[in-house]
Structure formats: C-alpha cells, structure tokens
Write a protein that holds these residues in place. Structure first.
Motif, PDB file in Angstrom:
ATOM      1  N   LYS A 226      25.170  28.601  87.556  1.00 42.04           N
ATOM      2  CA  LYS A 226      25.625  28.572  86.165  1.00 42.04           C
ATOM      3  C   LYS A 226      27.078  29.003  86.102  1.00 42.04           C
ATOM      4  O   LYS A 226      27.527  29.851  86.871  1.00 42.04           O
TER       5      LYS A 226
ATOM      6  N   SER B  85      32.787  27.884  80.956  1.00 42.19           N
ATOM      7  CA  SER B  85      34.062  27.180  80.887  1.00 42.19           C
ATOM      8  C   SER B  85      35.126  28.066  80.246  1.00 42.19           C
ATOM      9  O   SER B  85      34.884  28.727  79.242  1.00 42.19           O
TER      10      SER B  85
ATOM     11  N   GLN C 246      34.285  13.692  77.095  1.00 40.57           N
ATOM     12  CA  GLN C 246      33.878  14.343  78.340  1.00 40.57           C
ATOM     13  C   GLN C 246      34.536  15.710  78.475  1.00 40.57           C
ATOM     14  O   GLN C 246      33.862  16.699  78.759  1.00 40.57           O
TER      15      GLN C 246
ATOM     16  N   ASN D  83      33.007  18.193  76.144  1.00 37.91           N
ATOM     17  CA  ASN D  83      31.707  18.685  76.616  1.00 37.91           C
ATOM     18  C   ASN D  83      31.861  19.678  77.759  1.00 37.91           C
ATOM     19  O   ASN D  83      31.122  20.656  77.845  1.00 37.91           O
ATOM     20  N   TRP D  84      32.818  19.435  78.652  1.00 37.51           N
ATOM     21  CA  TRP D  84      33.032  20.329  79.786  1.00 37.51           C
ATOM     22  C   TRP D  84      33.623  21.669  79.358  1.00 37.51           C
ATOM     23  O   TRP D  84      33.572  22.635  80.101  1.00 37.51           O
TER      24      TRP D  84
ATOM     25  N   VAL E  22      27.979  23.799  78.660  1.00 42.74           N
ATOM     26  CA  VAL E  22      26.986  22.819  78.228  1.00 42.74           C
ATOM     27  C   VAL E  22      26.845  21.689  79.246  1.00 42.74           C
ATOM     28  O   VAL E  22      25.750  21.274  79.593  1.00 42.74           O
ATOM     29  N   SER E  23      27.966  21.179  79.724  1.00 38.47           N
ATOM     30  CA  SER E  23      27.963  20.048  80.646  1.00 38.47           C
ATOM     31  C   SER E  23      28.986  20.300  81.745  1.00 38.47           C
ATOM     32  O   SER E  23      30.141  20.611  81.452  1.00 38.47           O
ATOM     33  N   GLN E  24      28.571  20.157  82.989  1.00 38.56           N
ATOM     34  CA  GLN E  24      29.477  20.402  84.107  1.00 38.56           C
ATOM     35  C   GLN E  24      30.043  19.087  84.630  1.00 38.56           C
ATOM     36  O   GLN E  24      29.302  18.130  84.840  1.00 38.56           O
TER      37      GLN E  24
ATOM     38  N   SER F  61      31.821  16.482  87.393  1.00 33.27           N
ATOM     39  CA  SER F  61      31.641  16.253  88.830  1.00 33.27           C
ATOM     40  C   SER F  61      32.738  16.994  89.592  1.00 33.27           C
ATOM     41  O   SER F  61      33.780  17.357  89.028  1.00 33.27           O
TER      42      SER F  61
END
Length: 74
Positions: A4, A7, A33, A36-37, A46-48, A50
C-alpha cells in the motif's frame, strides 16, 4: 498481500507550481489517469500507476520516488 502507498503527487506538483494536466501531457497519460493516481482514500492511493508511468513521472519531474509516493504500513 499487496503493498500500500499514499500519493504525494498533488503536494509535489503544488510545491513546483505545476499542474496535473502538464504532467499528464509530458508522460503520455490522460488527466483522468493522473488525477486517479494522485487521489487518496483513508490514507491510501486509490489507483496505482504502472511502473512505466512511475518511471516517466520521476524522470519528467526530476524527483525521487519518495517525493511522490509514500509506503503505508498497516
């Protein structure tokens, strides 16, 4: 168990006077994107992205991984 992280993208961009739209354009991602990151819920991102996008962000921003993400321990 999935690692986990939290950000710190918003804080880093704000400190440099840079926008998420600017970052998105430079790394070839959409603003959605990057948005969200950079969102955290309950202290966790919330969103990782790549690994490829993380590497692009570090290169474009001229920063270290710890500048934009922080490990969260349970």
């Amino acid at each position: 168990m999935k690692a986990k992280s939290k950000s710190k993208i918003n804080e880093y961009l704000d400190s440099r006077g840079t926008s998420k739209a600017w970052l998105a354009e430079r790394i070839g991602a959409s603003r959605a994107q990057v948005n969200n990151w950079s969102k955290n819920e309950n202290g966790v991102v919330v969103s990782q992205p790549s690994v490829g996008y993380v590497l692009k962000m570090i290169r474009v921003l001229g920063c270290e991984l710890d500048d934009i993400y922080e490990e969260v321990n349970d």
